[in-house]
Write a protein that holds these residues in place. Sequence first.
Motif, short mmCIF file in Angstrom:
data_model
loop_
_atom_site.label_atom_id
_atom_site.label_comp_id
_atom_site.label_asym_id
_atom_site.label_seq_id
_atom_site.Cartn_x
_atom_site.Cartn_y
_atom_site.Cartn_z
N CYS A 24 0.84 -1.20 0.00
CA CYS A 24 0.00 0.00 0.00
C CYS A 24 0.88 1.25 0.00
CB CYS A 24 -0.90 0.02 1.24
SG CYS A 24 -2.15 -1.27 1.23
N ARG A 48 1.10 4.07 -2.79
CA ARG A 48 0.87 5.47 -2.43
C ARG A 48 1.99 6.35 -2.94
NH1 ARG A 48 -2.78 7.76 0.75
NH2 ARG A 48 -1.98 9.78 1.32
N LEU A 104 1.69 6.94 -6.64
CA LEU A 104 0.63 7.90 -6.97
C LEU A 104 1.05 9.32 -6.60
CD1 LEU A 104 -2.42 5.77 -5.91
CD2 LEU A 104 -2.09 6.80 -8.16
N GLU A 105 1.70 9.47 -5.45
CA GLU A 105 2.10 10.83 -5.05
C GLU A 105 3.13 11.40 -6.02
OE1 GLU A 105 2.89 11.74 -1.04
OE2 GLU A 105 1.16 10.68 -0.26
N HIS A 149 1.27 12.57 -8.98
CA HIS A 149 0.58 13.84 -8.72
C HIS A 149 1.55 15.00 -8.78
CE1 HIS A 149 -2.51 11.35 -6.32
NE2 HIS A 149 -2.69 11.27 -7.61
N LEU A 150 2.74 14.79 -8.25
CA LEU A 150 3.77 15.82 -8.30
C LEU A 150 4.07 16.18 -9.76
CD1 LEU A 150 6.12 17.19 -6.49
CD2 LEU A 150 7.53 15.42 -7.49
N ARG A 163 2.30 15.80 -12.40
CA ARG A 163 1.26 16.36 -13.25
C ARG A 163 0.75 17.70 -12.73
NH1 ARG A 163 -3.14 11.80 -11.95
NH2 ARG A 163 -4.14 12.77 -10.19
N GLU A 188 4.03 22.40 -8.84
CA GLU A 188 4.96 21.57 -8.09
C GLU A 188 6.24 21.33 -8.88
OE1 GLU A 188 4.72 20.26 -5.10
OE2 GLU A 188 2.69 20.92 -4.63
N ALA A 227 1.62 2.92 5.84
CA ALA A 227 1.62 3.11 4.39
C ALA A 227 1.88 4.57 4.05
CB ALA A 227 0.27 2.65 3.81
N TYR A 228 1.33 5.46 4.85
CA TYR A 228 1.52 6.89 4.61
C TYR A 228 3.01 7.25 4.69
CZ TYR A 228 1.18 11.94 5.20
OH TYR A 228 1.33 13.30 5.05
#
Lengths: 293, 279
Positions: B9, B13, B16-17, B20-21, B23, B27, B102-103
């Motif tokens: 997980c 994560r 995905l992060e 996101h950075l 796109r 950032e 997971a975080y």
Amino acid sequence: MLPTPTKAAEDSATAVAVSDLRMRYGDRDVLCGVDLTVRRGEVFALLGPNGAGKSTTIEILEGFRRRSGGEVSVLGADPDTAGPAWRGELGIILQSWRDHPRWRVRELLEHFATYYEHPRDVDELLERLGLQEQAAQECQKLSGGQRRRVDVALGIVGNPRLLFLDEPTTGFDPVARREFHELVEQLRDEGMTMVLTTHDLHEAERLADRIAVLIAGRVAACGTAAELAVSARAQAEVVWTDDGQTRRQITPDPSQLVWELQQRLGGPIPGLEVHRPTLEDIYIRMIREGETQ
Amino acid sequence: MTIRRALACGLGRGRLEITHLLRTPREVISQLSTPIAFVVLAMVNDDAIPGSALPMANVFIAGGVAAVVVQTCLIALPQVLATEREEGTLLRQRTAPEGMTAYLIGKTCLLLTQVLIGIALVLAGGAVFAGSGLPAGLGDWLTLLWVLPLGLLAMAPIGAALGAVLPNAREALAWSMMPVLGVMAISGIFFSITSLPEAVQTISQLFPPKWIAQGVRSALLPDSALAAETGHSWQHLQALGVTAAWAVAGFTLAPRVLRRMARRESGSRLAERRTAAPA
Ligand SMILES: Nc1ncnc2c1ncn2[C@@H]1O[C@H](COP(=O)(O)OP(=O)(O)O)[C@@H](O)[C@H]1O
Ligand SMILES: [Mg+2]
């Protein structure tokens, strides 16, 4: 990790057992000995005005806050010590939040599905909550109602046995509220146990199998809506005029009181009225009594 | 079993992060700004390192590498943690089994990616545009391979703890910015510090940035540049000692602070902040 059974745990038909639950913030007692039992498969409402301690109670059950005293068992384990396997059986929907703003709806749901042993199918979930069109949108771009549906989807993506909902419909318009109620009913039909909080009596009546009325940190009444209504109606209010003054008296036996009044007045009773209070009257009265304490 | 799931997980994560950075244009720009600034600084300065014929560009490039580590760990990380705490992302993680583990794994992945991209850009940009050196042999690469991870281990836990204790993202920025810039200024990141007063040089030796920058210089430059170093040697042992001490302190402190933060987050605190802060 095996769940640790506690004294409050009764049997496999019980989802939540709480006895003498106490919570103290500083020198203020917010929960003063709460007793509750939630059976598996039922929808249980914690009804009460703002500040009654509903969120405190539900967050103790969720394992988010440590209680000051009392026994708590949720799905057979103590929330303060239970492990990840226990957490995997719970679903949690808190009041509105704006987490994961940059995540797209589908990727967020798919990511959270990976945390659970038997997650729901994400496509089915999107369809069920009417979120297919938003699947590729970032969460921060959703409307309030859409965002809320994502919260619900995240709450049930892990296919929980027990779902907690804290004031789930606060801020909903009537259509959204109706849709949400229908969803809760569907989930109940699928056998999910739910504990929800609300300050809205009608919502509790509509959704819950049983209701506990929480006033100022105490359970003032508990039972099915019908049971509460019966006990509410058990206390009638008799109003009459005596010497030009309006008199009122609360009594469990209005017929007896009327008979006595007729005897005393030696005939018809001027201005006689007998009221059977509604559940709402009683709820309002309980709140008022709680405030004056 | 749950450990393996938490790892999976967390890695998911992290992936995905990172997506996101990449796109989010804002950032990407802030990600590029530190490397570009240091490469430009190195390009416009034609001086030689005092006491040698080697270009000053090396000092700026080494400073840029240290700046990337410091900025990512002590400014970006606390801010992101405080923001995600405020908006409820952390609380959401708490609702999932092993969500906090997971975080942290996800954040570590993101941090490593940010730092690696930044360092690669500074080193490559310096070598191509400013004439700075690259590590000359295996020994110099190995120096980078212990200096940089140790520097990260020294700084990241401190940044995480900062993000956990500061009340919100705006204050996280306000509180971390000035001291961090101050320490960077006296650490030989923006210029050679041999001209600064003795006392200031001594203070800078208490913090990791000076040692990260000096360690990187030791990998880029030949020993003929040593005249401009405070100790007239690369002082690897001191670098190791100071960064390791910070790493130990950070890893002792941070988990406690993070656990406390996670425990304190609840739905009502979130709702409280929502009503307290203008939306
Ligand atoms: N973390 C806290 N610290 C101090 N007081 C709190 C805290 N959380 C809640 N309270 C107080 O406890 C009481 C009950 O709060 P809460 O459980 O949120 O009630 P409800 O959800 O029924 O509105 C309120 O008076 C609230 O101010
Ligand atoms: Mg509440």
